[in-house]
Design a protein around this motif. Structure first.
Motif, PDB file in Angstrom:
ATOM      1  N   LEU A  38       0.825  -1.207   0.000  1.00 34.64           N
ATOM      2  CA  LEU A  38       0.000   0.000   0.000  1.00 34.64           C
ATOM      3  C   LEU A  38       0.861   1.259   0.000  1.00 34.64           C
ATOM      4  CD1 LEU A  38      -2.863  -1.057   2.437  1.00 34.64           C
ATOM      5  CD2 LEU A  38      -3.018  -0.731  -0.046  1.00 34.64           C
ATOM      6  N   TYR A  39       2.027   1.191   0.606  1.00 34.01           N
ATOM      7  CA  TYR A  39       2.908   2.361   0.611  1.00 34.01           C
ATOM      8  C   TYR A  39       3.395   2.661  -0.810  1.00 34.01           C
ATOM      9  CZ  TYR A  39       6.513   5.692   1.770  1.00 34.01           C
ATOM     10  OH  TYR A  39       7.272   6.830   1.821  1.00 34.01           O
ATOM     11  N   PHE A  40       3.870   1.635  -1.494  1.00 36.53           N
ATOM     12  CA  PHE A  40       4.419   1.843  -2.833  1.00 36.53           C
ATOM     13  C   PHE A  40       3.338   1.905  -3.908  1.00 36.53           C
ATOM     14  CE2 PHE A  40       8.226   0.152  -0.689  1.00 36.53           C
ATOM     15  CZ  PHE A  40       9.075   1.206  -0.954  1.00 36.53           C
ATOM     16  N   GLY A  41       2.227   1.187  -3.712  1.00 36.01           N
ATOM     17  CA  GLY A  41       1.177   1.141  -4.722  1.00 36.01           C
ATOM     18  C   GLY A  41       0.076   2.150  -4.534  1.00 36.01           C
ATOM     19  N   GLY A  42       0.033   2.790  -3.376  1.00 35.45           N
ATOM     20  CA  GLY A  42      -1.030   3.748  -3.101  1.00 35.45           C
ATOM     21  C   GLY A  42      -2.357   3.053  -2.874  1.00 35.45           C
ATOM     22  N   ASN A  72      -5.897   1.835  13.004  1.00 33.34           N
ATOM     23  CA  ASN A  72      -5.699   3.134  12.344  1.00 33.34           C
ATOM     24  C   ASN A  72      -4.452   3.165  11.456  1.00 33.34           C
ATOM     25  OD1 ASN A  72      -6.462   5.770  11.739  1.00 33.34           O
ATOM     26  ND2 ASN A  72      -5.147   6.607  13.339  1.00 33.34           N
ATOM     27  N   LEU A  73      -4.096   2.030  10.871  1.00 36.46           N
ATOM     28  CA  LEU A  73      -2.960   1.985   9.953  1.00 36.46           C
ATOM     29  C   LEU A  73      -3.429   2.010   8.500  1.00 36.46           C
ATOM     30  CD1 LEU A  73      -0.828  -0.708  11.806  1.00 36.46           C
ATOM     31  CD2 LEU A  73      -0.567   1.778  11.888  1.00 36.46           C
ATOM     32  N   ASP A  92      -2.055   8.308   7.459  1.00 35.52           N
ATOM     33  CA  ASP A  92      -0.777   8.975   7.746  1.00 35.52           C
ATOM     34  C   ASP A  92      -0.019   8.209   8.828  1.00 35.52           C
ATOM     35  OD1 ASP A  92      -1.215  10.928   5.859  1.00 35.52           O
ATOM     36  OD2 ASP A  92      -2.028  12.374   7.288  1.00 35.52           O
ATOM     37  N   PHE A  93      -0.760   7.682   9.810  1.00 33.01           N
ATOM     38  CA  PHE A  93      -0.146   6.886  10.872  1.00 33.01           C
ATOM     39  C   PHE A  93       0.480   5.620  10.278  1.00 33.01           C
ATOM     40  CE2 PHE A  93      -0.656   4.160  14.802  1.00 33.01           C
ATOM     41  CZ  PHE A  93       0.360   4.780  15.498  1.00 33.01           C
ATOM     42  N   GLY A  94      -0.217   4.983   9.348  1.00 35.26           N
ATOM     43  CA  GLY A  94       0.314   3.802   8.679  1.00 35.26           C
ATOM     44  C   GLY A  94       1.558   4.125   7.864  1.00 35.26           C
ATOM     45  N   LYS A  95       1.541   5.278   7.209  1.00 38.14           N
ATOM     46  CA  LYS A  95       2.708   5.699   6.412  1.00 38.14           C
ATOM     47  C   LYS A  95       3.928   5.935   7.300  1.00 38.14           C
ATOM     48  CE  LYS A  95      -0.009   7.791   2.748  1.00 38.14           C
ATOM     49  NZ  LYS A  95      -0.546   9.054   2.202  1.00 38.14           N
ATOM     50  N   SER A  96       3.686   6.269   8.556  1.00 37.37           N
ATOM     51  CA  SER A  96       4.813   6.523   9.464  1.00 37.37           C
ATOM     52  C   SER A  96       5.609   5.247   9.750  1.00 37.37           C
ATOM     53  CB  SER A  96       4.322   7.150  10.775  1.00 37.37           C
ATOM     54  OG  SER A  96       3.646   6.192  11.572  1.00 37.37           O
TER      55      SER A  96
END
Length: 118
Positions: A38-42, A72-73, A92-96
């Motif tokens: 999800l980080y790289f693929g959006g 909440n990730l 945003d929390f997951g992206k952290s």
């Protein structure tokens, strides 16, 4: 002879508690991999994410996504389409978590290289 038990200070206890909390949130075979995709693929639909995650059962993916959402990730958006589609994306929390997972990936690459040398 009895060993004396060393008492940890509050800073050490807090550090260990933080590690335990992080491990608890990311435990299991799939969570960090889902977060990475999800980080790289959006934003991704359920079936697109399932295709990316070779070998995961739909039931397992659904369970993992629910847990990630509960913590909440990951956010889940149900679209008003026919048929209904659902998108998942990192909060945003997951992206952290990216720096932690990136460090794990770098360590894993080094570890694999060491294994291949031996």
């Amino acid at each position: 002879m009895k060993k004396e038990r060393m008492e940890l200070g509050p800073e050490c206890k807090n550090h260990i508690r933080g590690v335990k909390d992080t491990v608890y949130l990311l435990e299991g075979k799939w969570k960090t991999i889902i977060i990475s995709h999800l980080y790289f693929g959006g934003k991704m639909r359920f079936m697109d994410l399932k295709r990316q995650l070779e070998g995961i059962a739909a039931k397992t993916l659904s369970k993992e996504l629910k847990e990630l959402e509960m913590n909440n990730l990951v956010s889940r958006t149900q679209n008003n389409t026919m048929p209904v589609t659902v998108d998942y994306e990192l909060t945003d929390f997951g992206k952290s978590l990216h720096n932690i997972i990136d460090t794990m990936a770098k360590w894993g690459i080094e570890y694999r290289e060491q294994l291949l040398k031996n």
